[in-house]
Scaffold this active site. Structure first.
Site, PDB file in Angstrom:
ATOM      1  N   LYS A  14     123.171  73.885  25.852  1.00 15.69           N
ATOM      2  CA  LYS A  14     123.025  74.122  27.283  1.00 15.69           C
ATOM      3  C   LYS A  14     124.386  74.129  27.971  1.00 15.69           C
ATOM      4  O   LYS A  14     125.273  73.336  27.629  1.00 15.69           O
ATOM      5  CB  LYS A  14     122.132  73.029  27.879  1.00 15.69           C
ATOM      6  CG  LYS A  14     121.765  73.213  29.347  1.00 15.69           C
ATOM      7  CD  LYS A  14     120.810  72.092  29.763  1.00 15.69           C
ATOM      8  CE  LYS A  14     120.384  72.207  31.218  1.00 15.69           C
ATOM      9  NZ  LYS A  14     119.431  71.140  31.596  1.00 15.69           N
ATOM     10  N   SER A  29     115.402  73.227  33.940  1.00 14.49           N
ATOM     11  CA  SER A  29     116.809  73.597  33.997  1.00 14.49           C
ATOM     12  C   SER A  29     117.364  73.935  32.623  1.00 14.49           C
ATOM     13  O   SER A  29     118.400  74.576  32.515  1.00 14.49           O
ATOM     14  CB  SER A  29     117.649  72.483  34.642  1.00 14.49           C
ATOM     15  OG  SER A  29     117.823  71.390  33.776  1.00 14.49           O
ATOM     16  N   SER A  70     113.028  68.841  32.456  1.00 14.19           N
ATOM     17  CA  SER A  70     113.892  70.011  32.243  1.00 14.19           C
ATOM     18  C   SER A  70     113.920  70.519  30.813  1.00 14.19           C
ATOM     19  O   SER A  70     114.356  71.648  30.563  1.00 14.19           O
ATOM     20  CB  SER A  70     115.325  69.690  32.694  1.00 14.19           C
ATOM     21  OG  SER A  70     115.378  69.556  34.090  1.00 14.19           O
TER      22      SER A  70
END
Length: 541
Positions: free
Chosen positions: A98, A180, A204
Site C-alpha cells: 500500500k 483505504s 480499510s
C-alpha cells in the site's frame, strides 16, 4: 519502450503448471512450486504481473507505481535460487504494498498526497525490510484512498487520491472498491501480484477484501510493526495481508510479524494484561482440516438488514458446524448495537482526533527530504487548501480541521482527552466480554460488519462467501458508485479477542477449503496475460 519477452513453451503437465495457469487464483504455494521446479523464473513471473497491471491500470488504477528495480531484483533472486540458495517460501515472489508504506527505492511514499511525491524517507518500513530479507520482490505500490480517508468526515470517494486518480472495483461497472486499502484488494482480485499488504484503522482491509472476493487479514495490533508507515491511531492501526488464500496470508504473516524496538506496541501493549506467547509459525493454523473444539458465536442483533447476505451467512454457519465447530447462536453484546457508530458524540472522537494529529506529525518527521516543508497537520491543511489538485473545495478537510482545533485546545493528558480515551477503552472490552460470557473462541458475521474490534486492537479475518444474484437491487453511494448489486461479492468475517490470530486463521482456512467460494465469483474485467500464454513485457507505468 518496454522489452518484450516470449512466454516459455512448456509441456502439458499436471501440478504446478496447472495450478499457475490462472494468476488470479494462483497461490504463493503454487508459485513456489513452479519456481522450484524451474517452470518459470522470478523475472518472468514479475514481467508477467507487470504486463497484467498495464492491461487494466489505465481504467481501474489499482497500482500507483511500479519499481524500476523489480526486474533486476528478480534476476538476482533467480541467480540465488540457481545456486541453491532459497531464503524461504517468499523467495522470488512479487508483492505490492500500500502507498502508505515507506520505501527508500525509486518509488515515493506519499499516502496519496501530491506534496509528498518528491519527499524521501530516512528509512524503509520494518515490514519492507523483512520482506526483502525473505526474498520477496517489492514490485510496486498499490493505490490508497488518500490519507486513509481521514481528511474529511464526508470525504473523497473510496480509492481516490490526486497522485493516482480513481481506483474502481471489478465485479460490476463503476463498482466502489471500498476502504483505504482499495488498490491492494483490487490488485488481488485480478491477480496483479502474488500477495499485497494493506493497512487498517477501521475496516480499510476487511471491507475492500469483502467487496473484492479476496482474503483479508488484520492481525492483532502489535503483531506487526508500523514503523515507517502512515497510521491514524496507534491503538487501532495494523499492517495486514490481502491474499488469494488463508494459507498465503499466514505465510506472509510469518515473515512480517515480530517485535520491533521502533514500534513499542510490538514489545508491550498495555491492553495485554499478561505475557503473550506469540506463534512461531502462523501456517500451523491451516494444518487441521476440521474445527472440532472451536466454539463460534453468532451475534445476529448487529447484522445489517440485508436479507440475501444474512441468508448466505446462515449457510456459512452450517458449513462451520459440519466442520465440527460448536455454534452458539444469537449471542448478544451487553452495550454494542447496530446503530452504535451513528449515535456517537464529540467527546467520543476527541482522543481519536488528538492521535490523528500527533501521528501525522510523526509520519511527516520520517522524511529526510521534504520539499514542501510539510511537518505538521497545520502545514498539510495549508498545502491542501492552496493546491487545486488536492480538491479541498470538493472533498473538504473538516476532520483535519477538527483535529487541529482539538490538538491546540487540549493536551494528550487533558481531562477531556482522558475521558474520551476511557470511553473508548470501556467499549474495547465488548468483544472479550461477550466471548467469555458465552465461552466462545471467536465470532462470525457478514463481511465488513463493524463491532468495536478496532478499539481493542482485535484480529479480523475476511474470507470470500458469495455475490449478490441477478435481480438484486443496486445501491449506490453519493458518488454514484455501486456498493451492492448483481455480481458484487461479500465475505464472511471472523473476529476474536486479542492474540486469537491462530484461531481465526484456522476457522477461515477450513471454511475456505470446504467452500472454494472465491472461484465462483467472476469479475467483469480482467487481464489476459498469463505465465505461458502470449507475451509479457517489462517496464514501469
Amino acid at each position: 519502450m518496454p522489452d518484450s519477452i516470449k512466454i516459455p513453451s512448456l509441456p502439458e503437465t499436471d501440478g504446478p503448471k496447472a495450478a499457475c495457469a490462472s494468476l488470479r487464483f494462483a497461490t504463493i504455494t503454487d508459485l513456489r512450486a513452479g519456481l522450484d521446479a524451474g517452470l518459470f523464473t522470478s523475472k518472468h513471473l514479475t514481467d508477467t504481473y507487470m504486463a497484467r497491471i498495464r492491461e487494466v491500470n489505465d481504467i481501474l488504477r489499482p497500482v500507483s507505481q511500479l519499481s524500476s528495480n523489480a526486474t533486476s531484483t528478480a534476476e538476482l533472486l533467480d541467480a540465488e535460487l540457481a545456486a541453491g540458495k532459497r531464503r524461504g517460501p517468499l523467495h522470488g515472489i512479487p508483492v505490492l504494498i500500500k502507498d502508505m508504506i515507506n520505501t527508500t527505492d525509486d518509488m515515493h511514499s506519499s499516502a496519496g498526497c501530491t506534496g509528498l511525491v518528491d519527499a524521501r524517507p530516512r528509512s524503509e518500513a520494518t515490514v519492507v525490510s523483512k520482506l526483502r530479507e525473505a526474498g520477496a520482490i517489492i514490485m510496486g505500490k498499490a493505490t490508497t484512498s488518500q490519507w486513509a480517508k481521514c481528511r474529511s468526515e464526508h470525504s473523497a470517494p473510496n480509492g481516490w487520491s490526486p497522485t493516482t486518480g480513481q481506483c474502481l472495483g471489478v465485479f460490476c461497472d463503476n463498482q466502489d472498491p471500498s476502504g483505504s486499502s482499495s488498490g491492494s484488494a483490487v490488485a488481488m482480485s485480478l491477480g496483479l501480484a502474488a500477495v499485497t499488504l494493506g493497512t487498517e484503522t477501521q475496516g480499510s482491509i476487511i471491507t475492500p477484501s469483502s467487496w473484492g472476493a479476496v482474503v483479508g487479514f488484520k492481525p492483532t495490533v502489535g503483531v506487526v510493526s508500523r514503523h515507517g508507515i502512515y497510521i491514524v491511531s496507534r491503538l487501532q492501526d495494523s499492517v495486514g495481508v490481502i491474499g488469494a488464500s488463508v494459507m498465503d496470508v499466514a505465510m506472509v504473516l510469518n515473515v512480517i510479524a515480530g517485535p520491533d524496538e521502533k514500534d513499542n506496541f510490538t514489545i508491550k501493549d498495555t491492553r495485554d494484561t499478561e505475557r503473550i506467547e506469540r506463534p512461531l509459525d502462523y501456517t500451523t493454523a491451516c494444518a487441521q482440516g476440521n474445527l472440532v473444539g472451536l466454539r463460534i458465536g453468532v451475534p445476529r442483533h448487529v447484522f445489517p438488514p440485508i436479507v440475501f447476505r444474512n441468508q448466505q451467512l446462515d449457510g456459512a454457519v452450517s458449513v462451520l458446524a459440519n466442520l465440527g465447530a460448536t455454534i452458539v447462536d444469537d449471542v448478544k453484546f451487553s452495550e454494542f448495537y447496530e446503530e452504535f457508530y451513528d449515535d456517537l458524540d464529540d467527546e467520543w472522537h476527541l482522543s481519536f482526533l488528538t492521535d490523528l494529529r500527533d501521528n501525522m506529525k510523526d509520519f511527516l518527521a520520517s522524511f529526510e527530504t521534504n520539499p514542501h516543508d510539510l511537518h505538521t497537520l497545520a502545514d498539510l491543511i495549508k498545502y491542501t487548501a492552496e493546491t487545486p489538485t488536492e480538491m479541498a473545495t470538493e472533498y473538504g478537510m473538516d476532520m483535519w480541521q477538527q483535529a487541529e482545533k482539538v490538538g491546540q485546545e487540549n493536551s494528550p493528558d487533558s481531562a477531556a482527552v482522558k475521558a474520551s480515551r476511557e470511553r473508548r477503552r470501556h467499549m474495547q472490552n465488548q468483544i472479550p466480554e461477550l466471548l467469555d460470557k458465552y465461552s466462545c473462541d471467536l465470532l462470525v458475521l457478514p463481511g465488513a460488519t463493524q463491532i468495536t474490534a478496532e478499539l481493542g486492537g482485535c484480529p479480523v479475518l475476511l474470507v470470500p462467501l458469495a455475490c449478490y444474484p441477478e435481480g438484486h437491487p443496486v445501491s449506490r453511494n453519493r458518488f454514484g458508485r455501486v456498493e451492492t448489486g448483481p455480481g458484487v461479492p461479500f465475505g464472511i468475517e471472523f473476529v476474536g479477542r486479542r492474540h486469537s490470530d491462530l484461531a481465526l486463521l484456522r476457522a477461515g482456512h477450513a471454511f475456505e477449503q470446504a467452500t472454494a467460494a472465491r472461484r465462483k465469483i467472476m469479475p467483469v474485467m480482467e487481464p489476459k496475460t498469463e505465465l505461458w500464454d502470449g507475451e509479457a513485457t517489462s517496464g514501469i507505468i
